[in-house]
Design a protein around this motif. Sequence first.
Motif, PDB file in Angstrom:
ATOM      1  N   GLU A  74      -6.421  26.679  -7.531  1.00 53.83           N
ATOM      2  CA  GLU A  74      -5.467  27.783  -7.646  1.00 53.83           C
ATOM      3  C   GLU A  74      -4.581  27.549  -8.851  1.00 53.83           C
ATOM      4  OE1 GLU A  74      -3.296  28.105  -4.006  1.00 53.83           O
ATOM      5  OE2 GLU A  74      -4.991  29.011  -2.922  1.00 53.83           O
ATOM      6  N   MET A  75      -4.254  28.632  -9.510  1.00 49.73           N
ATOM      7  CA  MET A  75      -3.356  28.515 -10.652  1.00 49.73           C
ATOM      8  C   MET A  75      -1.919  28.625 -10.168  1.00 49.73           C
ATOM      9  SD  MET A  75      -5.262  27.808 -13.117  1.00 49.73           S
ATOM     10  CE  MET A  75      -4.033  27.813 -14.441  1.00 49.73           C
ATOM     11  N   ASP A  76      -1.107  27.641 -10.594  1.00 48.13           N
ATOM     12  CA  ASP A  76       0.319  27.653 -10.300  1.00 48.13           C
ATOM     13  C   ASP A  76       0.989  27.753 -11.667  1.00 48.13           C
ATOM     14  OD1 ASP A  76       2.835  27.322  -9.396  1.00 48.13           O
ATOM     15  OD2 ASP A  76       2.578  25.284  -8.633  1.00 48.13           O
ATOM     16  N   GLY A  77       1.216  28.975 -12.121  1.00 45.39           N
ATOM     17  CA  GLY A  77       1.623  29.153 -13.505  1.00 45.39           C
ATOM     18  C   GLY A  77       0.469  28.736 -14.399  1.00 45.39           C
ATOM     19  N   MET A  82      -5.605  21.735  -7.016  1.00 47.90           N
ATOM     20  CA  MET A  82      -6.666  21.655  -6.030  1.00 47.90           C
ATOM     21  C   MET A  82      -6.106  21.974  -4.654  1.00 47.90           C
ATOM     22  SD  MET A  82      -9.259  20.139  -7.405  1.00 47.90           S
ATOM     23  CE  MET A  82      -9.070  20.393  -9.096  1.00 47.90           C
ATOM     24  N   VAL A  83      -6.803  22.804  -3.952  1.00 52.34           N
ATOM     25  CA  VAL A  83      -6.393  23.120  -2.590  1.00 52.34           C
ATOM     26  C   VAL A  83      -7.578  22.897  -1.664  1.00 52.34           C
ATOM     27  CG1 VAL A  83      -5.451  24.891  -1.071  1.00 52.34           C
ATOM     28  CG2 VAL A  83      -4.819  24.864  -3.491  1.00 52.34           C
ATOM     29  N   HIS A  84      -7.361  22.128  -0.616  1.00 50.64           N
ATOM     30  CA  HIS A  84      -8.403  21.890   0.375  1.00 50.64           C
ATOM     31  C   HIS A  84      -8.636  23.160   1.190  1.00 50.64           C
ATOM     32  CE1 HIS A  84     -10.649  20.105   3.642  1.00 50.64           C
ATOM     33  NE2 HIS A  84      -9.753  20.552   4.493  1.00 50.64           N
ATOM     34  N   VAL A  85      -9.899  23.508   1.397  1.00 54.74           N
ATOM     35  CA  VAL A  85     -10.214  24.632   2.276  1.00 54.74           C
ATOM     36  C   VAL A  85     -11.100  24.135   3.420  1.00 54.74           C
ATOM     37  CG1 VAL A  85      -9.936  26.474   0.584  1.00 54.74           C
ATOM     38  CG2 VAL A  85     -12.124  25.329   0.756  1.00 54.74           C
ATOM     39  N   ASP A  86     -10.841  24.650   4.604  1.00 55.03           N
ATOM     40  CA  ASP A  86     -11.575  24.204   5.792  1.00 55.03           C
ATOM     41  C   ASP A  86     -12.980  24.769   5.833  1.00 55.03           C
ATOM     42  OD1 ASP A  86      -9.649  22.568   6.982  1.00 55.03           O
ATOM     43  OD2 ASP A  86      -8.603  24.313   7.782  1.00 55.03           O
ATOM     44  N   LEU A 103     -14.099  27.140  -6.612  1.00 50.60           N
ATOM     45  CA  LEU A 103     -14.575  26.359  -5.472  1.00 50.60           C
ATOM     46  C   LEU A 103     -15.430  25.185  -5.947  1.00 50.60           C
ATOM     47  CD1 LEU A 103     -15.674  29.282  -3.139  1.00 50.60           C
ATOM     48  CD2 LEU A 103     -13.982  27.535  -2.529  1.00 50.60           C
ATOM     49  N   HIS A 104     -15.271  24.046  -5.295  1.00 49.27           N
ATOM     50  CA  HIS A 104     -16.109  22.891  -5.598  1.00 49.27           C
ATOM     51  C   HIS A 104     -16.104  21.929  -4.419  1.00 49.27           C
ATOM     52  CE1 HIS A 104     -12.024  21.924  -6.986  1.00 49.27           C
ATOM     53  NE2 HIS A 104     -12.284  20.671  -6.665  1.00 49.27           N
ATOM     54  N   VAL A 105     -17.104  21.073  -4.393  1.00 50.13           N
ATOM     55  CA  VAL A 105     -17.126  19.987  -3.426  1.00 50.13           C
ATOM     56  C   VAL A 105     -16.591  18.751  -4.132  1.00 50.13           C
ATOM     57  CG1 VAL A 105     -18.537  18.565  -1.903  1.00 50.13           C
ATOM     58  CG2 VAL A 105     -19.137  20.969  -2.278  1.00 50.13           C
ATOM     59  N   MET A 106     -15.624  18.082  -3.498  1.00 52.96           N
ATOM     60  CA  MET A 106     -15.006  16.913  -4.102  1.00 52.96           C
ATOM     61  C   MET A 106     -15.577  15.663  -3.448  1.00 52.96           C
ATOM     62  SD  MET A 106     -12.081  17.011  -6.057  1.00 52.96           S
ATOM     63  CE  MET A 106     -13.283  16.461  -7.208  1.00 52.96           C
ATOM     64  N   PHE A 107     -16.238  14.843  -4.239  1.00 51.33           N
ATOM     65  CA  PHE A 107     -16.753  13.565  -3.758  1.00 51.33           C
ATOM     66  C   PHE A 107     -15.736  12.500  -4.164  1.00 51.33           C
ATOM     67  CE2 PHE A 107     -20.424  16.280  -4.750  1.00 51.33           C
ATOM     68  CZ  PHE A 107     -21.022  16.340  -3.501  1.00 51.33           C
ATOM     69  N   MET A 108     -15.118  11.864  -3.195  1.00 49.70           N
ATOM     70  CA  MET A 108     -13.971  11.006  -3.485  1.00 49.70           C
ATOM     71  C   MET A 108     -14.283   9.543  -3.172  1.00 49.70           C
ATOM     72  SD  MET A 108     -11.371  13.750  -1.762  1.00 49.70           S
ATOM     73  CE  MET A 108      -9.829  13.306  -2.506  1.00 49.70           C
ATOM     74  N   GLY A 109     -13.750   8.669  -4.032  1.00 51.92           N
ATOM     75  CA  GLY A 109     -13.928   7.241  -3.817  1.00 51.92           C
ATOM     76  C   GLY A 109     -15.150   6.699  -4.519  1.00 51.92           C
ATOM     77  N   LEU A 110     -15.350   7.087  -5.776  1.00 49.71           N
ATOM     78  CA  LEU A 110     -16.533   6.604  -6.514  1.00 49.71           C
ATOM     79  C   LEU A 110     -16.438   5.105  -6.769  1.00 49.71           C
ATOM     80  CD1 LEU A 110     -17.141   9.470  -9.105  1.00 49.71           C
ATOM     81  CD2 LEU A 110     -17.872   9.296  -6.724  1.00 49.71           C
ATOM     82  N   ASN A 111     -15.218   4.598  -6.910  1.00 46.14           N
ATOM     83  CA  ASN A 111     -15.000   3.145  -6.962  1.00 46.14           C
ATOM     84  C   ASN A 111     -15.890   2.401  -7.941  1.00 46.14           C
ATOM     85  OD1 ASN A 111     -12.909   3.101  -5.090  1.00 46.14           O
ATOM     86  ND2 ASN A 111     -14.344   3.092  -3.366  1.00 46.14           N
ATOM     87  N   GLY A 112     -15.848   2.835  -9.187  1.00 41.76           N
ATOM     88  CA  GLY A 112     -16.564   2.104 -10.220  1.00 41.76           C
ATOM     89  C   GLY A 112     -18.041   2.428 -10.320  1.00 41.76           C
ATOM     90  N   ASP A 113     -18.490   3.405  -9.562  1.00 42.97           N
ATOM     91  CA  ASP A 113     -19.892   3.819  -9.632  1.00 42.97           C
ATOM     92  C   ASP A 113     -19.935   5.305 -10.004  1.00 42.97           C
ATOM     93  OD1 ASP A 113     -22.602   3.922  -9.482  1.00 42.97           O
ATOM     94  OD2 ASP A 113     -22.744   3.370  -7.365  1.00 42.97           O
ATOM     95  N   PRO A 114     -19.727   5.596 -11.284  1.00 43.00           N
ATOM     96  CA  PRO A 114     -19.556   6.994 -11.700  1.00 43.00           C
ATOM     97  C   PRO A 114     -20.849   7.801 -11.604  1.00 43.00           C
ATOM     98  CG  PRO A 114     -19.716   5.567 -13.609  1.00 43.00           C
ATOM     99  CD  PRO A 114     -19.660   4.661 -12.410  1.00 43.00           C
ATOM    100  N   PHE A 115     -20.701   9.113 -11.668  1.00 42.95           N
ATOM    101  CA  PHE A 115     -21.861   9.995 -11.748  1.00 42.95           C
ATOM    102  C   PHE A 115     -22.381   9.982 -13.181  1.00 42.95           C
ATOM    103  CE2 PHE A 115     -20.266  13.093  -8.205  1.00 42.95           C
ATOM    104  CZ  PHE A 115     -20.530  12.137  -7.260  1.00 42.95           C
ATOM    105  N   SER A 146     -11.124  21.778 -14.510  1.00 42.36           N
ATOM    106  CA  SER A 146      -9.987  21.517 -13.631  1.00 42.36           C
ATOM    107  C   SER A 146      -9.581  20.052 -13.682  1.00 42.36           C
ATOM    108  CB  SER A 146     -10.322  21.929 -12.212  1.00 42.36           C
ATOM    109  OG  SER A 146     -11.532  21.327 -11.800  1.00 42.36           O
ATOM    110  N   ASP A 147      -8.347  19.823 -13.396  1.00 47.84           N
ATOM    111  CA  ASP A 147      -7.795  18.474 -13.477  1.00 47.84           C
ATOM    112  C   ASP A 147      -7.911  17.790 -12.115  1.00 47.84           C
ATOM    113  OD1 ASP A 147      -6.407  16.188 -13.836  1.00 47.84           O
ATOM    114  OD2 ASP A 147      -4.479  17.141 -14.176  1.00 47.84           O
ATOM    115  N   HIS A 148      -8.681  16.723 -12.066  1.00 49.14           N
ATOM    116  CA  HIS A 148      -8.857  16.020 -10.799  1.00 49.14           C
ATOM    117  C   HIS A 148      -8.079  14.706 -10.761  1.00 49.14           C
ATOM    118  CE1 HIS A 148     -12.249  18.765 -10.559  1.00 49.14           C
ATOM    119  NE2 HIS A 148     -12.186  18.605  -9.275  1.00 49.14           N
ATOM    120  N   SER A 149      -7.155  14.540 -11.671  1.00 48.80           N
ATOM    121  CA  SER A 149      -6.515  13.228 -11.801  1.00 48.80           C
ATOM    122  C   SER A 149      -5.552  12.931 -10.653  1.00 48.80           C
ATOM    123  CB  SER A 149      -5.772  13.144 -13.124  1.00 48.80           C
ATOM    124  OG  SER A 149      -4.784  14.154 -13.185  1.00 48.80           O
TER     125      SER A 149
END
Length: 151
Positions: A74-77, A82-86, A103-115, A146-149
């Motif tokens: 979502e754009m805030d200005g 990122m907004v979680h959707v159920d 819309l996107h699927v977020m895969f979290m916790g790559l922990n040094g094993d990047p795509f 989008s910024d996933h930082s």
Amino acid sequence: MKNLIIAALLLPTMLLAHDYTVGGLQIIHPAAGATAPTAQTGAGYFQILNNGDAADSLIEVIADFPRVMIHTTEMDGDIARMVHVDSVEIPAGETVTFAPGGLHVMFMGLNGDPFEVGEKFDAVLVFENAGNVPVVFYVEDITDLSDHSNH
Ligand SMILES: [Cu+2]
């Protein structure tokens, strides 16, 4: 990710669009964007067509990462958040697109094993009515606007 590569699929991925059909749903080309080496998160995209007579909803994505969530942007200005959707409804006769900046699927916790481009990994898309649909995400060079930082 290296242990998740499907060895049999050695063809050049860029030439292969892949899709999955279950009932009236068609899932087109699940793909994840290649990430920076130190990235903690990666994003996945696809299109879902609903050729059936009834709506269905994507309610969960399961994959071998510490956390997987469905997000929208979502754009805030001027700032993309990122907004979680159920769940994401796929109305009858319509197409829902997961894409950078939305819309996107977020895969979290790559922990040094990047795509990395050329890798593939398994996931399951869980629909309210269609149930579990196993798919393979192809890692490709996708520009992520989008910024996933911050998650
Ligand atoms: Cu996200």
